[in-house]
Design an enzyme around this catalytic site. Sequence first.
Site, PDB file in Angstrom:
ATOM      1  N   ASN A  10      -4.322  64.706 105.310  1.00 35.08           N
ATOM      2  CA  ASN A  10      -5.482  65.584 105.453  1.00 35.08           C
ATOM      3  C   ASN A  10      -6.719  64.696 105.539  1.00 35.08           C
ATOM      4  OD1 ASN A  10      -7.564  67.394 105.213  1.00 35.08           O
ATOM      5  ND2 ASN A  10      -7.046  68.088 103.144  1.00 35.08           N
ATOM      6  N   LYS A  12      -9.674  65.564 106.075  1.00 31.04           N
ATOM      7  CA  LYS A  12     -10.887  66.235 105.589  1.00 31.04           C
ATOM      8  C   LYS A  12     -12.027  66.027 106.616  1.00 31.04           C
ATOM      9  CE  LYS A  12      -9.032  65.873 100.957  1.00 31.04           C
ATOM     10  NZ  LYS A  12      -9.245  65.824  99.519  1.00 31.04           N
ATOM     11  N   HIS A  92      -7.020  75.209 100.770  1.00 29.90           N
ATOM     12  CA  HIS A  92      -7.283  73.953 100.061  1.00 29.90           C
ATOM     13  C   HIS A  92      -8.331  74.204  98.972  1.00 29.90           C
ATOM     14  CE1 HIS A  92      -8.517  69.869  99.191  1.00 29.90           C
ATOM     15  NE2 HIS A  92      -7.377  69.480  99.730  1.00 29.90           N
ATOM     16  N   GLU A  94     -10.802  72.596  98.042  1.00 28.71           N
ATOM     17  CA  GLU A  94     -12.188  72.347  98.451  1.00 28.71           C
ATOM     18  C   GLU A  94     -12.758  73.569  99.177  1.00 28.71           C
ATOM     19  OE1 GLU A  94     -11.428  68.592 100.371  1.00 28.71           O
ATOM     20  OE2 GLU A  94     -11.037  67.701  98.412  1.00 28.71           O
ATOM     21  N   GLU A 162      -1.575  70.955  94.522  1.00 28.80           N
ATOM     22  CA  GLU A 162      -2.605  69.923  94.400  1.00 28.80           C
ATOM     23  C   GLU A 162      -3.456  70.219  93.171  1.00 28.80           C
ATOM     24  OE1 GLU A 162      -3.397  67.913  98.462  1.00 28.80           O
ATOM     25  OE2 GLU A 162      -4.730  69.633  98.318  1.00 28.80           O
ATOM     26  N   GLY A 168      -8.684  62.959  94.794  1.00 25.64           N
ATOM     27  CA  GLY A 168      -9.738  61.960  94.995  1.00 25.64           C
ATOM     28  C   GLY A 168     -10.169  61.245  93.733  1.00 25.64           C
ATOM     29  N   SER A 207      -4.217  62.169  94.932  1.00 27.34           N
ATOM     30  CA  SER A 207      -4.162  60.725  94.648  1.00 27.34           C
ATOM     31  C   SER A 207      -2.803  60.097  94.916  1.00 27.34           C
ATOM     32  CB  SER A 207      -4.618  60.443  93.204  1.00 27.34           C
ATOM     33  OG  SER A 207      -5.982  60.809  93.045  1.00 27.34           O
TER      34      SER A 207
HETATM   35  P1  13P Z   1      -6.521  62.566  97.824  1.00 28.93           P
HETATM   36  O1  13P Z   1      -5.174  62.069  98.308  1.00 28.93           O
HETATM   37  O2  13P Z   1      -7.669  61.827  98.428  1.00 28.93           O
HETATM   38  O3  13P Z   1      -6.551  62.671  96.335  1.00 28.93           O
HETATM   39  O4  13P Z   1      -6.676  64.065  98.405  1.00 28.93           O
HETATM   40  C1  13P Z   1      -5.641  64.965  98.219  1.00 28.93           C
HETATM   41  C2  13P Z   1      -5.928  66.172  99.023  1.00 28.93           C
HETATM   42  O5  13P Z   1      -6.821  66.935  98.725  1.00 28.93           O
HETATM   43  C3  13P Z   1      -5.093  66.405 100.221  1.00 28.93           C
HETATM   44  O6  13P Z   1      -5.280  67.688 100.725  1.00 28.93           O
END
Ligand code: 13P
Length: 249
Positions: A10, A12, A92, A94, A162, A168, A207
């Site tokens: 992803n 983002k 997601h 976010e 997640e 992150g 992560s």
């Molecule tokens: P990270 O791997 O950067 O922690 O992000 C995970 C994520 O949100 C994937 O959708």
Amino acid sequence: MALKKLVAGNWKMNGSHAALAELDAIAPAARANPAVEVAICPPYTLIAAAARRGDVAVGAQDCHAAPSGAHTGCISAPMLVDAGAALAIVGHSERRQDNHETDADVNAKARAAMAAGLTAIVCVGETEAQRDAGEAVAVVSAQLAGSVPGDASASALVVAYEPVWAIGTGRTPAVSDVAEMHAAIRGRLVALLGGEGAAVRILYGGSVKASNALELLSVADVDGALVGGASLKAADFVPIIEAAAQASA
Ligand code: 13P
């Protein structure tokens, strides 16, 4: 049941056309590891160009619930198919946070994605406060009940667990907590979807990196990974594909 592992990146809100060089560097690893399905979910602006590269499945990071209409700035699932996408992430954390998306919104988006012929990657996960309160499994179970369309087929649905606090941050849950949550998700999927629920892939995300991928991907009912930061560079992402192949062997 051993399901074919899916390693999805992803990106983002990262990447311009120059980033397609990373996709080109990922492609040989995808070809060399046919036991693993590999996908990249770039920003909308790169979907068509990424799909034309051909070797790696391409997904979107969201879609609108309606097929078309007066929704300025939005992109529908049929448009994603037209651009060459095969998957769409929905729900997601976010987007749940930044755009106030509810389980009902996510359910409608997953339905739209499936109706258009996309595989929907439905994301769920608890906050740190919810985990500390001992509510993680209950929170995720409620998200699944609200977000997963009840008539979904296993081939059109992927669930990504997640934990919000692991995204992150460089922090990951204990392997025993991942195992507990993925077993609980499997149980909820079978309760919601019957036999189809046994064949839905459940990804872990948060992560994931080269150094922890094999351990996480070896946990029962971890059928792949949804990778953020470590999917942006082929040098970081390829070892995760290889770990998935090793965990599948
Ligand atoms: P990270 O791997 O950067 O922690 O992000 C995970 C994520 O949100 C994937 O959708």
